[in-house]
Scaffold this active site. Structure first.
Site, PDB file in Angstrom:
ATOM      1  CD  GLU A  25      -3.156  -0.863   2.137  1.00  0.00           C
ATOM      2  OE1 GLU A  25      -4.131  -1.606   2.059  1.00  0.00           O
ATOM      3  OE2 GLU A  25      -2.972  -0.089   3.096  1.00  0.00           O
ATOM      4  CG  ASP A  68      -3.547   8.983   7.765  1.00  0.00           C
ATOM      5  OD1 ASP A  68      -3.446   7.764   7.986  1.00  0.00           O
ATOM      6  OD2 ASP A  68      -3.824   9.460   6.657  1.00  0.00           O
TER       7      ASP A  68
END
Lengths: 273, 623
Positions: free
Chosen positions: A49, A60
C-alpha cells in the site's frame, strides 16, 4: 486475472495471510520510495500500500501525518507517485500495488486521467479514505474499467446494511479498520475483530485485511490467524522516520521480514495441513 | 402582485452552437443559454477544444448547457472536467440514477409521441430541473426540426417545460402564446447551414419571443422552493456538500443526523433553545439604522443586524448553544470544538460551562500565539485549549485534529463545529441554528421600513453568519444577496482567503465545495487580516448559491476592511469585528450606487474588541 486476485489465490493454497505494509510515497524523499518498495518485497511483503501524501490527512494519526508532511516538503506530487509505481514495475511485475490517500488531489487531476495513468503505471487498486460508497458514483466503475480494484474500509461501527453495500462496491479485498480512532492508535482487541470479520464474511467472498493498531510481530501474528491480510502502516512509517537515510533499506527489510516470519509461523497450514 | 407582474419572457436557449462567433452574436442578441452538442453523430457536434473556445468567448450570465445522447458516464465526466458546463441535457434513454450521478443540475429531453405522458416522466426524473420536449422522429435523436402536437403538453406540468422541435422565427410567437413554456430551445430554425447560425434569423427569433405567464411561475403552490428542499438526504446542495469522511465516521454522523432530525421538531427541545436564546444570549438582537453613515455615503439607507450584541459578542453562540443542547439530549458528557480566532472556542466553552460539560478546544499553535486573550478566556471558562502543531498550525489543522479526537472518543463526545462546513448534517444543522438571524431581521425590516431590504451583505469565511442571514431571504427574489470574502492582500497575490472568488471545487473536511488549493490538489495556506475568515474552504451551500446565481460573492482587501472598521467606529460609535468589517467595506462600495429610498441590510456579526490589539499593532501602537 488481476495481480491482487492472483496473489490471494496463491496465498490460499499456502494457507497464509498476506502481509501488506504501508509506506507514504515520497517519504522521506521521492528518490527513496522505489528502493523502499523493493525492500518491502525483499522482506516478504505480499502487497504494497503506497500512500499518496495530502496536506490534510484527517483520518491519520501523527506518524502518518508527519510522513505526508515530509513527502510534500520534499516536493512529491501525485504524478510522481504514479511514476514511482511505473519504475517499480520495471523490476517487479508481480507484487500488487494499491494506492491509498485522499480524494482531492485525484479530483483535481481528474478521475479519468488518474485512472488511465494509474493503469499505465501498473497500479492494481485504490483506497480513497474519504470516499465512502455513498459518494462513489461512477468512480468505482471507472476504476474497474482501468483494472483498478476499488478498495473500501469497514469499521467496528459499520451497520449490516452498509456492510452489504460496501461489499458490493468493492473488489480486490476489503480493509477492516480494527478500532475506533485514527491510524497508529493502540489497543487491538483480537476477539472483537474476529467476531466482526465473521459478520462481514456473511456478505462477501472477498479477502479481508485488517489494519490500524498492528505494531509488531506479536500483534501481526495474532491478526494473521483471523484475517486474510495484515496491514502494517504507522509502525513501519515510524521506523522510516527514526532511521538515518543510509540504513533505511536494511531497517525496513529487517522489520518486514520479522513481521512476515511471525505471520508465516502462525499459518494454520503448519499445524493442520 | 397583479397578473401583469407575473408576465415574464420565457428563457431562450440557442442550441447546437459550434463556434465562438455564433456564441457571441447569440449572447449579444439576448439569448439566456447556449447548447453545445457532445454527440458525435450530430452534424452540430463539438470537440472539447471547440467547446472550451466557445465558453471562453462568452460574456457573463449566459448559461452553458452540454447535450449528451446515451453517452458513457466517463465521457460526460471527462467533458465536465474540461469544459465549464452549467447544466447537462440528456437526450437518450438515460436513467434518472445516471443523470443524477454527475451531481450537476440537468434537463431531461423527452421525445414526444402521441401517447407520451409528460407528468409521468417528470416523476421518473425527480431531480431534473426541467423537461425539454422535442418531436419524435424515428431514428433521429436530438434536433429534429419538426414540430409536434403541442396539445399533448399537460396544462399543469409538474416540471418547467422547455419547448423545442421545429421552432423558427416564423412560429415562435404562436408557440409561446399557445404553450406558455418556461423556456424555448431552437437550433436548426436559426441556421444558414448545419451548425452555422444566421444572425438575422437569431435576432428575429429572439424578438419573436413574447411575454407570457409561464405555468412554472404560477404562484400559490404548497411545494417548497428549491432552497427549502436543500440539502438532499445525503447532504448535497446541488453538486456540493455530501459526506466525504472515513468509514469510522459514517455511523457517528448517521447517529447525529438521526438525533438532529428528531429533536429539531421536538417541542420541548425547541422551547429550551428559544428560552436560552432569549434569556442567556439576549435575542432578538436589534436592527440599527446607521443614519449618519448612510448620509455620508450618499446612497442607500444602511441597517445593521446587531449580532455583536449577543452574549460573547458574536453570532457564534447561536449554533454553539443549539449543538450543546443537542449534545446534552444525546447523553454526551464531553464537547470538543475547533477555533481560529477563538470566538467559536469561547462560545463553545461558554455553553459547556453553562451546561456542565467537559470542553476541549483545538486551536492552531500559530493562532494561540496571536489570540492570547481569547485563549485565556476559554481557560477561565474551564475549557482545555489544545495546541495543534500539525500542518500549517491554523484553523484547518485544528479542524483535522478535532475530527481525529471525535472519531476516537465518539461514545461520550459531541463535536460542535463552528461553521456551515464539515460533513452532512453539519452544514444544514448549523445553518438552521443560525437562520434565526435572517428570520428576525426579515420581520424587523418589514416592521421598521415597511418593505424588504434591496440588498443583504455578510462576510463569508466558512459562511455561518452569512447563511444565517441569507437563508430566510432566498425565496425573496427581489432581494440581492452579497457574500463578502477576504481578499487579503489582493486576489492576484495568493495572500487571500477567497475560495469562491479565486478557488476551485474540491473535497476537504468532509464536503465538496470551493477550495483554495495548489496545482496538485493540496490545500493552500490562506491569509486574511481577520482570523475568522482565514480558512481555505467555504460552506457547501454557498458554493451552490454561487453556481445557481442566487447570491453574489465578492471580496474586499485587508485595507478596505480596516478602512470600514475605522469608519463605523468613528461615525456610528460601534467597533465592529474585522470579519464583519469586510461586509461593511462592501456595503461602503454598494451604498452610493443605490438611491436613498433603497436599503442595505448588513450582518454585523461580531464586536471588534477582540481585534483591538491587531489593529493597534498594524498602526504601530503598543497597548
Amino acid at each position: 486475472m488481476s495481480r491482487i486476485t492472483a496473489c490471494f489465490q496463491q496465498l490460499s493454497t499456502e494457507k497464509r495471510a498476506a502481509l501488506i505494509p504501508f509506506i507514504t510515497g515520497g517519504d522521506p524523499k521521492p528518490a527513496q520510495t522505489v528502493g523502499l518498495m523493493h525492500a518491502l518485497v525483499k522482506g516478504g511483503a505480499d502487497i504494497i500500500e503506497l500512500g499518496m501524501p495530502f496536506s490534510d490527512p484527517m483520518a491519520d494519526g501523527p506518524v502518518i501525518q508527519r510522513a505526508s508532511e515530509r513527502a510534500l516538503a520534499a516536493g512529491t506530487r501525485l504524478k510522481d507517485i504514479l511514476d514511482m509505481v511505473r519504475q517499480f514495475r520495471q523490476q517487479d511485475a508481480k507484487t500488487p500495488v494499491v494506492l491509498m490517500g485522499y480524494l482531492n488531489p485525484i479530483e483535481y487531476m481528474g478521475y479519468e486521467t488518474f485512472a488511465k495513468a494509474a493503469q499505465a503505471a501498473g497500479v492494481d487498486g485504490a483506497l480513497l479514505v474519504d470516499l465512502p460508497p455513498e459518494e462513489v458514483g461512477d468512480i468505482g466503475e471507472l476504476f474497474q474499467r482501468h483494472d483498478l480494484d476499488p478498495i473500501f474500509l469497514l469499521s467496528p461501527t459499520t451497520q449490516p446494511e452498509r456492510i452489504q453495500r460496501i461489499c458490493q462496491a468493492a473488489s480486490g479485498y476489503l480493509y477492516y479498520v480494527s478500532l475506533k480512532g485514527v491510524t497508529g492508535s493502540a489497543n487491538l482487541d483480537t476477539k472483537a475483530v474476529a467476531e466482526k470479520l465473521a459478520e462481514i464474511r456473511q456478505y462477501t467472498q472477498l479477502p479481508i485485511g485488517v489494519g490500524f493498531g498492528i505494531r509488531d510481530a506479536a500483534s501481526a501474528a495474532q491478526v494473521a490467524q483471523i484475517s486474510d491480510a495484515v496491514v502494517v502502516g504507522s509502525a513501519l512509517v515510524q521506523r522510516i522516520e527514526d532511521t538515518p537515510e543510509a540504513d533505511l533499506i536494511d531497517t525496513v527489510t529487517a522489520f518486514v521480514r520479522e513481521l512476515r516470519n511471525a505471520i508465516s509461523s502462525e499459518a494454520p497450514s503448519a499445524a493442520t495441513a | 402582485m397583479t397578473p401583469a407582474d407575473l408576465l415574464t419572457r420565457p428563457r431562450i436557449k440557442i442550441c447546437g452552437i459550434t463556434n465562438p462567433q455564433d456564441a457571441i452574436i447569440a449572447s449579444q442578441l439576448g439569448t439566456d443559454a447556449i447548447g453545445l452538442v457532445f454527440y458525435q453523430a450530430s452534424p452540430r457536434a463539438v470537440t472539447v477544444t471547440q467547446a472550451q473556445a466557445i465558453v471562453q468567448a462568452l460574456p457573463p450570465f449566459i448559461t452553458v448547457v452540454g447535450l449528451f445522447v446515451n453517452a458513457e458516464a466517463a465521457y460526460v465526466r471527462a467533458v465536465l472536467n474540461q469544459v465549464a458546463l452549467d447544466r447537462l441535457q440528456f437526450h437518450g434513454e438515460e436513467t434518472a440514477a445516471y443523470c443524477e450521478s454527475f451531481r450537476r443540475p440537468y434537463i431531461k429531453a423527452v421525445r414526444m409521441r402521441p401517447d407520451t405522458d409528460v407528468n409521468a416522466i417528470a416523476q421518473q426524473y425527480p431531480q431534473a430541473q426541467a423537461l425539454l420536449l422535442d418531436s419524435y422522429v424515428k431514428g433521429v435523436k436530438g434536433g429534429t426540426g419538426v414540430t409536434f402536437d403541442w396539445q399533448h403538453i399537460p396544462a399543469q406540468p409538474l416540471k418547467p417545460i422547455i419547448l423545442a422541435g421545429g421552432l423558427s422565427p416564423e412560429n415562435i410567437t404562436h408557440a409561446v402564446n399557445t404553450v406558455a413554456p418556461y423556456g424555448v430551445d431552437v437550433s436548426g430554425g436559426v441556421e444558414q447551414a448545419k451548425g452555422i447560425k444566421d444572425a438575422a434569423k437569431m435576432a428575429a427569433f429572439i424578438r419573436g419571443v413574447p411575454m407570457s405567464i409561464a405555468h412554472s411561475v404560477t404562484p400559490a403552490t404548497d411545494t417548497p422552493s428549491e432552497f427549502e428542499t436543500q440539502p438532499d438526504a445525503l447532504g448535497h446542495f446541488g453538486p456540493y456538500g455530501g459526506v466525504f469522511v472515513a468509514e469510522t465516521l459514517m455511523q457517528p454522523l448517521a447517529e447525529l443526523q438521526q438525533a438532529y432530525t428528531h429533536y429539531r421538531n421536538d417541542p420541548e427541545f425547541k422551547a429550551e433553545l428559544d428560552r436560552d436564546l432569549h434569556h442567556y444570549v439576549g435575542r432578538p438582537s436589534p436592527i440599527y439604522h446607521a443614519e449618519r453613515w448612510s448620509k455620508q455615503l450618499g446612497g442607500a439607507q444602511i441597517y445593521l443586524k446587531r449580532e455583536d450584541l449577543n452574549h460573547t459578542g458574536a453570532h457564534k453562540i447561536n449554533a454553539a448553544l443549539g449543538q450543546a443542547l443537542l449534545a446534552k439530549r444525546m447523553g454526551k458528557t464531553r464537547i470538543i470544538a475547533e477555533t481560529g480566532a477563538g470566538q467559536h472556542g469561547v462560545a463553545s466553552a461558554t455553553v459547556a460551562a453553562r451546561l456542565g460539560l467537559e470542553c476541549v478546544v483545538y486551536m492552531g499553535a500559530e493562532d494561540i500565539k496571536r489570540q492570547a486573550v481569547n485563549v485565556y478566556r476559554m481557560r477561565l471558562l474551564g475549557a482545555e485549549v489544545r495546541a495543534v502543531t500539525s500542518g500549517s498550525k491554523t484553523l484547518k489543522d485544528a479542524l483535522n485534529e478535532a475530527m481525529r479526537d471525535w472519531v476516537t472518543n465518539v461514545d461520550n463526545t459531541f463535536y460542535i463545529i463552528g461553521t456551515v462546513a464539515g460533513p452532512h448534517p453539519y452544514p444544514a444543522m448549523v445553518r438552521d441554528f443560525q437562520a434565526i438571524i435572517g428570520r428576525e431581521a426579515r420581520a424587523q425590516m418589514l416592521e421598521m421600513t415597511g418593505r424588504l431590504p434591496d440588498a443583504l451583505c455578510a462576510c463569508v469565511g466558512g459562511g455561518s453568519n452569512a447563511i444565517g442571514l441569507f437563508y430566510p431571504f432566498l425565496n425573496d427574489a427581489e432581494v440581492k444577496i452579497y457574500g463578502v470574502e477576504a481578499a487579503g492582500e489582493g486576489l492576484d497575490t495568493l495572500r487571500h482567503a477567497a475560495p469562491l472568488n479565486a478557488g476551485k471545487p474540491g473535497v476537504l473536511h468532509g464536503n465538496r465545495t470551493y477550495l483554495m488549493m495548489n496545482d496538485d490538489g493540496q490545500i493552500s495556506e490562506t491569509h486574511s487580516i481577520s482570523a475568522g475568515l482565514d480558512y481555505p474552504g467555504v460552506g457547501p451551500e454557498h458554493s451552490w448559491l454561487k453556481d445557481i446565481g442566487r447570491a453574489n460573492y465578492v471580496a474586499v482587501t485587508d485595507d478596505e476592511a480596516l478602512n470600514a472598521f475605522h469608519a463605523l467606529t468613528r461615525i456610528e460609535g460601534i467597533i465592529p469585528a474585522l470579519e464583519s468589517s469586510h461586509a461593511l467595506a462592501y456595503c461602503q462600495k454598494l451604498a452610493p450606487t443605490l438611491s436613498p429610498e433603497q436599503s442595505i441590510l448588513v450582518n454585523l456579526s461580531g464586536r471588534g474588541d477582540k481585534d483591538i490589539n491587531t489593529v493597534a499593532t498594524l498602526e504601530g501602537i503598543q497597548i
